[in-house]
Design an enzyme around this catalytic site. Sequence first.
Site, mmCIF file in Angstrom:
data_model
loop_
_atom_site.group_PDB
_atom_site.id
_atom_site.type_symbol
_atom_site.label_atom_id
_atom_site.label_comp_id
_atom_site.label_asym_id
_atom_site.label_seq_id
_atom_site.Cartn_x
_atom_site.Cartn_y
_atom_site.Cartn_z
ATOM 1 N N ASN A 1 -9.944 0.192 -0.074
ATOM 2 C CA ASN A 1 -8.482 0.232 -0.070
ATOM 3 C C ASN A 1 -7.955 -0.282 -1.416
ATOM 4 O OD1 ASN A 1 -5.754 -0.123 0.341
ATOM 5 N ND2 ASN A 1 -5.978 -1.054 2.364
ATOM 6 N N HIS B 1 -3.127 7.555 2.520
ATOM 7 C CA HIS B 1 -3.544 6.250 2.007
ATOM 8 C C HIS B 1 -4.964 5.982 2.500
ATOM 9 C CE1 HIS B 1 -3.851 2.123 1.058
ATOM 10 N NE2 HIS B 1 -3.629 1.657 2.277
ATOM 11 N N CYS C 1 0.819 -1.233 0.000
ATOM 12 C CA CYS C 1 0.000 0.000 0.000
ATOM 13 C C CYS C 1 0.845 1.272 0.000
ATOM 14 C CB CYS C 1 -0.933 0.016 1.201
ATOM 15 S SG CYS C 1 -2.112 -1.326 1.167
HETATM 16 O O1 UT7 Z 1 -3.653 -0.774 3.745
HETATM 17 C C1 UT7 Z 1 -2.795 -1.618 4.398
HETATM 18 C C2 UT7 Z 1 -2.960 -1.543 5.824
HETATM 19 N N1 UT7 Z 1 -4.210 -2.123 6.263
HETATM 20 C C3 UT7 Z 1 -4.970 -1.451 7.068
HETATM 21 O O2 UT7 Z 1 -4.674 -0.313 7.343
HETATM 22 C C4 UT7 Z 1 -6.134 -2.129 7.709
HETATM 23 C C5 UT7 Z 1 -6.035 -1.926 9.182
HETATM 24 N N2 UT7 Z 1 -7.102 -2.526 9.956
HETATM 25 C C6 UT7 Z 1 -8.383 -2.099 9.912
HETATM 26 O O3 UT7 Z 1 -8.751 -1.254 9.130
HETATM 27 C C7 UT7 Z 1 -9.345 -2.676 10.942
HETATM 28 O O4 UT7 Z 1 -8.619 -3.379 11.898
HETATM 29 C C8 UT7 Z 1 -10.437 -3.591 10.331
HETATM 30 C C9 UT7 Z 1 -11.433 -2.748 9.573
HETATM 31 C C10 UT7 Z 1 -9.806 -4.622 9.441
HETATM 32 C C11 UT7 Z 1 -11.197 -4.289 11.448
HETATM 33 O O5 UT7 Z 1 -11.752 -3.355 12.360
HETATM 34 P P1 UT7 Z 1 -11.541 -3.520 13.934
HETATM 35 O O6 UT7 Z 1 -12.294 -2.455 14.591
HETATM 36 O O7 UT7 Z 1 -10.059 -3.586 14.167
HETATM 37 O O8 UT7 Z 1 -12.252 -4.883 14.222
HETATM 38 P P2 UT7 Z 1 -11.634 -6.242 14.836
HETATM 39 O O9 UT7 Z 1 -10.702 -6.888 13.883
HETATM 40 O O10 UT7 Z 1 -11.157 -5.968 16.224
HETATM 41 O O11 UT7 Z 1 -12.943 -7.119 14.915
HETATM 42 C C12 UT7 Z 1 -14.066 -6.745 15.740
HETATM 43 C C13 UT7 Z 1 -15.188 -7.745 15.515
HETATM 44 C C14 UT7 Z 1 -14.727 -9.178 15.597
HETATM 45 O O12 UT7 Z 1 -15.759 -9.948 16.204
HETATM 46 P P3 UT7 Z 1 -15.671 -10.353 17.756
HETATM 47 O O13 UT7 Z 1 -14.422 -11.173 17.895
HETATM 48 O O14 UT7 Z 1 -15.602 -9.068 18.495
HETATM 49 O O15 UT7 Z 1 -16.934 -11.124 17.966
HETATM 50 C C15 UT7 Z 1 -14.618 -9.596 14.149
HETATM 51 O O16 UT7 Z 1 -14.765 -10.989 13.959
HETATM 52 O O17 UT7 Z 1 -15.730 -7.577 14.209
HETATM 53 C C16 UT7 Z 1 -15.755 -8.835 13.527
HETATM 54 N N3 UT7 Z 1 -15.595 -8.603 12.088
HETATM 55 C C17 UT7 Z 1 -16.635 -8.331 11.292
HETATM 56 N N4 UT7 Z 1 -17.951 -8.213 11.529
HETATM 57 C C18 UT7 Z 1 -18.758 -7.909 10.497
HETATM 58 C C19 UT7 Z 1 -14.454 -8.608 11.359
HETATM 59 N N5 UT7 Z 1 -14.747 -8.338 10.070
HETATM 60 C C20 UT7 Z 1 -16.087 -8.164 10.014
HETATM 61 C C21 UT7 Z 1 -16.977 -7.853 8.952
HETATM 62 N N6 UT7 Z 1 -18.292 -7.737 9.254
HETATM 63 N N7 UT7 Z 1 -16.552 -7.669 7.692
#
Ligand code: UT7
Length: 323
Positions: free
Chosen positions: A280, A250, A113
């Site tokens: 993204n 980004h 990225c």
């Molecule tokens: O460009 C390269 C660099 N990449 C990035 O910058 C991405 C960086 N990361 C992010 O943008 C975020 O971490 C995400 C958007 C990927 C995830 O958001 P988050 O607030 O960090 O959520 P999390 O991974 O802590 O997950 C929270 C909950 C989990 O469920 P439980 O364990 O709390 O029950 C996940 O399983 O959300 C769940 N979850 C979803 N729920 C609905 C994960 N993906 C999804 C989804 N829809 N698509």
Amino acid sequence: MRSRIIGTGSFLPERVLTNHDLERLVETSDQWIQERTGIRERRVAGSDEDCRALARRAAERALAAAQISGQEIDLVVVATCTPDHIFPSTASGLQRILGVRPGAPAFDVSAACSGFIYALGIADQFIRAGSAQRALVIGAETMTRILDWEDRGTCVLFGDGAGAAVLEATEQEEGILATRLHSDGRYESLLYVPWGPGQGFPALQERGGYIRMRGNEVFKVAVNTLARIAEESLEAAGVEQSEIDWLIPHQANVRIIQATAKRLNLPMSRVVLTVGEHGNTSAASVPIALDTAVRDGRVQRGQLLLLEAFGGGFTWGSALIRY
Ligand code: UT7
């Protein structure tokens, strides 16, 4: 000698994939995606559109904006982690398609990225060293081709697209004031694609060639790193935080962008935000955002722009530009 941007262009494939479309593929919701990422929809390249085709469209628009032809370009750098071929590079293919002078250097840059910032930094160094007069710098990605459509943690985040900028040597004070590029290979396991051609095809079947990401951990490092790098490039150019007209980050996640803006004391009204419309797009995201803001008139000549990105590797970088 410095390099200044004399034209920008971008291109998004026609097919739109909305959050509601994704609700039918994985257990997710439009509300979750919008709240956690700011993404409303993303574009998906058609079966006849490859990375080179997207790059070509963005490059043609950038050349038209710069009012020059491909023949006047003497360096092509393409940032991508989704090239069509192992070799020749996307850049070499474009050199032929765009009629860039045979013999001019053309190569791809792999920095996930952060790729466009890397490509911009490299092209800027070529120009500063007098090795090129006019460079075509492109970020182009077909990220949807390396997505696991059963993994809701990644498939809702990425999209396809391309963005480009034409750089020209200048002896004026304007242009790219400073670029900073970084990598830290210790974080590989948080964001990677577990296969490459050197590992052979049985390994592909075993592991799959799709993005793997520990999103939450990536998120935390990204927020901390991006605030630091912004400060670093301002210091390098001797510029105050308050002088920034536009932050062009980004486009991975609106929450990461908001956190970076906050650390820079910048209101969101001075941040170019396009992630909602295309998700993204990896190396294409910064040049798409830049081109969007140039074309809608937000970015004006003479303004100070801070471009920054963070991605797999980890890699990260920034560019401070007097536009
Ligand atoms: O460009 C390269 C660099 N990449 C990035 O910058 C991405 C960086 N990361 C992010 O943008 C975020 O971490 C995400 C958007 C990927 C995830 O958001 P988050 O607030 O960090 O959520 P999390 O991974 O802590 O997950 C929270 C909950 C989990 O469920 P439980 O364990 O709390 O029950 C996940 O399983 O959300 C769940 N979850 C979803 N729920 C609905 C994960 N993906 C999804 C989804 N829809 N698509």
